[in-house]
Write a protein that holds these residues in place. Structure first.
Motif, PDB file in Angstrom:
ATOM      1  N   ARG A 230       9.969  -2.670 -11.229  1.00 57.81           N
ATOM      2  CA  ARG A 230      10.448  -2.684 -12.608  1.00 57.81           C
ATOM      3  C   ARG A 230      11.957  -2.465 -12.646  1.00 57.81           C
ATOM      4  N   GLU A 231      12.541  -2.584 -13.831  1.00 51.98           N
ATOM      5  CA  GLU A 231      13.992  -2.475 -13.973  1.00 51.98           C
ATOM      6  C   GLU A 231      14.518  -1.120 -13.521  1.00 51.98           C
ATOM      7  N   ASP A 232      13.719  -0.061 -13.696  1.00 49.53           N
ATOM      8  CA  ASP A 232      14.173   1.278 -13.300  1.00 49.53           C
ATOM      9  C   ASP A 232      13.815   1.604 -11.858  1.00 49.53           C
ATOM     10  N   PHE A 233      13.323   0.613 -11.118  1.00 47.10           N
ATOM     11  CA  PHE A 233      12.930   0.744  -9.710  1.00 47.10           C
ATOM     12  C   PHE A 233      11.657   1.575  -9.513  1.00 47.10           C
ATOM     13  N   SER A 234      10.885   1.753 -10.581  1.00 46.71           N
ATOM     14  CA  SER A 234       9.504   2.187 -10.399  1.00 46.71           C
ATOM     15  C   SER A 234       8.702   0.962  -9.968  1.00 46.71           C
ATOM     16  N   THR A 235       7.441   1.149  -9.572  1.00 44.03           N
ATOM     17  CA  THR A 235       6.705   0.038  -8.967  1.00 44.03           C
ATOM     18  C   THR A 235       5.289  -0.099  -9.497  1.00 44.03           C
ATOM     19  N   TYR A 236       4.847  -1.347  -9.536  1.00 42.75           N
ATOM     20  CA  TYR A 236       3.432  -1.641  -9.732  1.00 42.75           C
ATOM     21  C   TYR A 236       2.738  -1.576  -8.372  1.00 42.75           C
ATOM     22  N   HIS A 237       1.489  -1.159  -8.396  1.00 47.47           N
ATOM     23  CA  HIS A 237       0.713  -1.139  -7.160  1.00 47.47           C
ATOM     24  C   HIS A 237       0.203  -2.531  -6.810  1.00 47.47           C
ATOM     25  N   VAL A 238      -0.421  -3.206  -7.787  1.00 46.18           N
ATOM     26  CA  VAL A 238      -1.076  -4.492  -7.538  1.00 46.18           C
ATOM     27  C   VAL A 238      -0.468  -5.573  -8.427  1.00 46.18           C
ATOM     28  N   VAL A 239      -0.125  -6.700  -7.844  1.00 46.15           N
ATOM     29  CA  VAL A 239       0.233  -7.901  -8.615  1.00 46.15           C
ATOM     30  C   VAL A 239      -0.794  -8.974  -8.267  1.00 46.15           C
ATOM     31  N   ASN A 240      -1.416  -9.500  -9.308  1.00 42.47           N
ATOM     32  CA  ASN A 240      -2.423 -10.537  -9.130  1.00 42.47           C
ATOM     33  C   ASN A 240      -1.817 -11.894  -9.491  1.00 42.47           C
ATOM     34  N   THR A 262       3.651   5.005 -11.881  1.00 41.45           N
ATOM     35  CA  THR A 262       4.164   4.826 -10.517  1.00 41.45           C
ATOM     36  C   THR A 262       3.378   5.720  -9.569  1.00 41.45           C
ATOM     37  N   TRP A 263       2.534   5.097  -8.793  1.00 39.06           N
ATOM     38  CA  TRP A 263       1.737   5.772  -7.775  1.00 39.06           C
ATOM     39  C   TRP A 263       2.678   6.217  -6.655  1.00 39.06           C
ATOM     40  N   ALA A 264       2.633   7.487  -6.313  1.00 36.36           N
ATOM     41  CA  ALA A 264       3.629   8.061  -5.397  1.00 36.36           C
ATOM     42  C   ALA A 264       3.621   7.389  -4.030  1.00 36.36           C
ATOM     43  N   ARG A 265       2.454   7.143  -3.471  1.00 40.00           N
ATOM     44  CA  ARG A 265       2.440   6.541  -2.134  1.00 40.00           C
ATOM     45  C   ARG A 265       2.867   5.079  -2.186  1.00 40.00           C
ATOM     46  N   GLY A 266       2.568   4.397  -3.290  1.00 35.68           N
ATOM     47  CA  GLY A 266       3.049   3.033  -3.439  1.00 35.68           C
ATOM     48  C   GLY A 266       4.569   2.978  -3.434  1.00 35.68           C
ATOM     49  N   GLN A 267       5.203   3.943  -4.110  1.00 34.63           N
ATOM     50  CA  GLN A 267       6.654   4.014  -4.106  1.00 34.63           C
ATOM     51  C   GLN A 267       7.175   4.280  -2.692  1.00 34.63           C
ATOM     52  N   ALA A 268       6.455   5.126  -1.964  1.00 37.27           N
ATOM     53  CA  ALA A 268       6.835   5.431  -0.578  1.00 37.27           C
ATOM     54  C   ALA A 268       6.739   4.191   0.304  1.00 37.27           C
TER      55      ALA A 268
END
Length: 427
Positions: A230-240, A262-268
């Motif tokens: 995302r614009e703030d550099f948070s993340t989606y886990h799954v993109v379909n 934002t799932w913490a391990r996904g960000q990691a």
């Protein structure tokens, strides 16, 4: 030496102040913050690991079909089979133990467990072939210059490429399946975790001269950058994606709190994966992405003082609505995820070598703080909690009630990797 001792004294002073604050303001799994670890926390952690992994070797002796994954609620070991995603972490841990100790017993065990994964080079059922084969055979190659290992990794990369779609520009993570809550169908799901498998592809191009693997890694990382972040550099886990035309159909989660959280391990995974891709390509867009992801993680107001994140950065916040039953009364007891911290610590140490000045210090210091917290009694297993794994308080999949607040094999793997990176950087 005097300046070094002064620095340590200041750290200990601040650590004690933090200890008092944390004990009064928050609990981690209803444990009080533990005593600040000694300055020799690397040695302390590896020494703590030795008897645990000796026990795990005895428990798994002769069984090269079941791979240790976690600890069940009753204290027994949870195993996964050879085709599951975490099989490479146990041999990888054994290689790290050998790297630190130089003791041949760890090398011999590492060889046995690495060789047990050989048939996985033909596994095309999911995307995790990089986790499975590069954490095992990739580490083995650092100590055993065996051409057969390279051939196995080449075949593994070929298997991974079979899941790549030039229309989507990505490697399919899972096969077609229902989303969480069966709200929709994931036709071509790609998860942030998949960034961790690209190192294998880059390595195979390096040893073969065939740019096909490298090109796919770059295309996959570029698509992930466009659609997972995302614009703030948070993340989606799954993109379909729609496999017919590459269109993004859904941006959701499986293991996070909500689709827009934002799932913490996904960000990691993202921090680590894009740092790795920058190392392989020297492409500044990947470095800028890794920096943005890292800053989101470290600057987030919900990151606890000990740098060990709660399992999702947005759990319980307004505007974040889960599609699963969630009890609001649990808001003050959200489990941490030590695995996310271990992955991030290892990634930040690498990232710190690609930036300068205050930014470099920021990432190194944050990684150091994470490792010191993980080396404390709060997170480091003394042998009483379980006799097999090193770190406590990881969270696998909370929405599914699976592996919540437990030891996890990949938390140990990335923790040891980070400790070794730290030790080399300190000289």
């Amino acid at each position: 030496m005097k300046a070094f001792n002064t620095k340590i004294s200041i750290f200990l002073l601040f650590g004690l102040v933090f200890q008092l604050f944390f004990a009064c303001s928050e609990k981690v799994q209803e444990e009080t913050a533990s005593e600040v670890p000694s300055v020799d926390f690397v040695n302390q952690s590896f020494e703590a690991a030795k008897p645990l992994y000796v026990n795990l070797l005895k428990e798994t002796e002769g069984n090269f079909e079941d791979y240790p994954h976690a600890v069940n609620a009753d204290g027994s070991i949870k195993y996964l089979q050879i085709d599951e995603w975490t099989g490479g972490f146990w041999p990888g841990i054994l290689w790290y133990m050998y790297e630190y100790t130089g003791d041949e017993q760890w090398k011999n065990a590492a060889l046995d467990w690495t060789h047990s994964l050989e048939s996985n080079q033909f596994n095309t059922s999911h995307h995790d072939i990089g986790f499975m084969m590069f954490c095992s055979y990739g580490n083995a190659l650092r100590f055993e210059k065996n051409k057969a290992y390279d051939q196995i990794l080449i075949e593994s990369a070929k298997s991974l490429l079979k899941r790549y779609s030039p229309i989507v520009g990505s490697i399919q993570s899972w096969n077609k399946r229902k989303s969480k809550g069966e709200i929709n169908t994931w036709e071509f799901p790609v998860i942030m975790d998949n960034m961790m498998n690209l190192e294998l592809l880059c390595y195979v191009t390096e040893i073969t001269g065939d740019s096909t693997y490298y090109d796919v890694a770059v295309k996959h990382a570029t698509q992930t950058m466009r659609n997972h972040i995302r614009e703030d550099f948070s993340t989606y886990h799954v993109v379909n994606y729609d496999p017919k035309n590459g269109e993004v159909l859904h941006q959701q989660t499986l293991q996070g709190f909500s689709d827009n959280s934002t799932w913490a391990r996904g960000q990691a995974w993202g921090i680590y994966g894009f740092t790795t891709m920058y190392r392989a390509t020297q492409d500044k867009q990947f470095l800028e992405t890794a920096i943005g992801l890292a800053d989101f993680f470290l600057d987030h107001p919900k990151l606890p003082e000990d740098f060990i994140p709660v399992w999702d950065f947005n759990v319980g916040e307004d505007g974040f609505v889960p599609d699963w039953h969630f009890d609001p009364s649990l808001f003050d007891k959200q489990p941490r995820d030590a695995s996310a911290a271990a992955i991030t610590a290892s990634a930040l140490l690498a990232l710190s070598t690609y930036v300068d000045g205050e930014q470099k210090q920021k990432y190194f210091d944050a990684a150091e703080n994470m490792l010191k917290s993980l080396s404390s009694d709060t997170y480091l297993n003394s042998g009483e909690a379980n006799p097999y794994f090193l770190l406590k308080h990881s969270t696998g999949n909370l929405p599914s009630g699976n592996e919540v607040d437990v030891p996890l094999i990949y938390a140990d793997y990335y923790f040891l990797e980070a400790l070794l990176r730290y030790k080399k950087m300190k000289g």
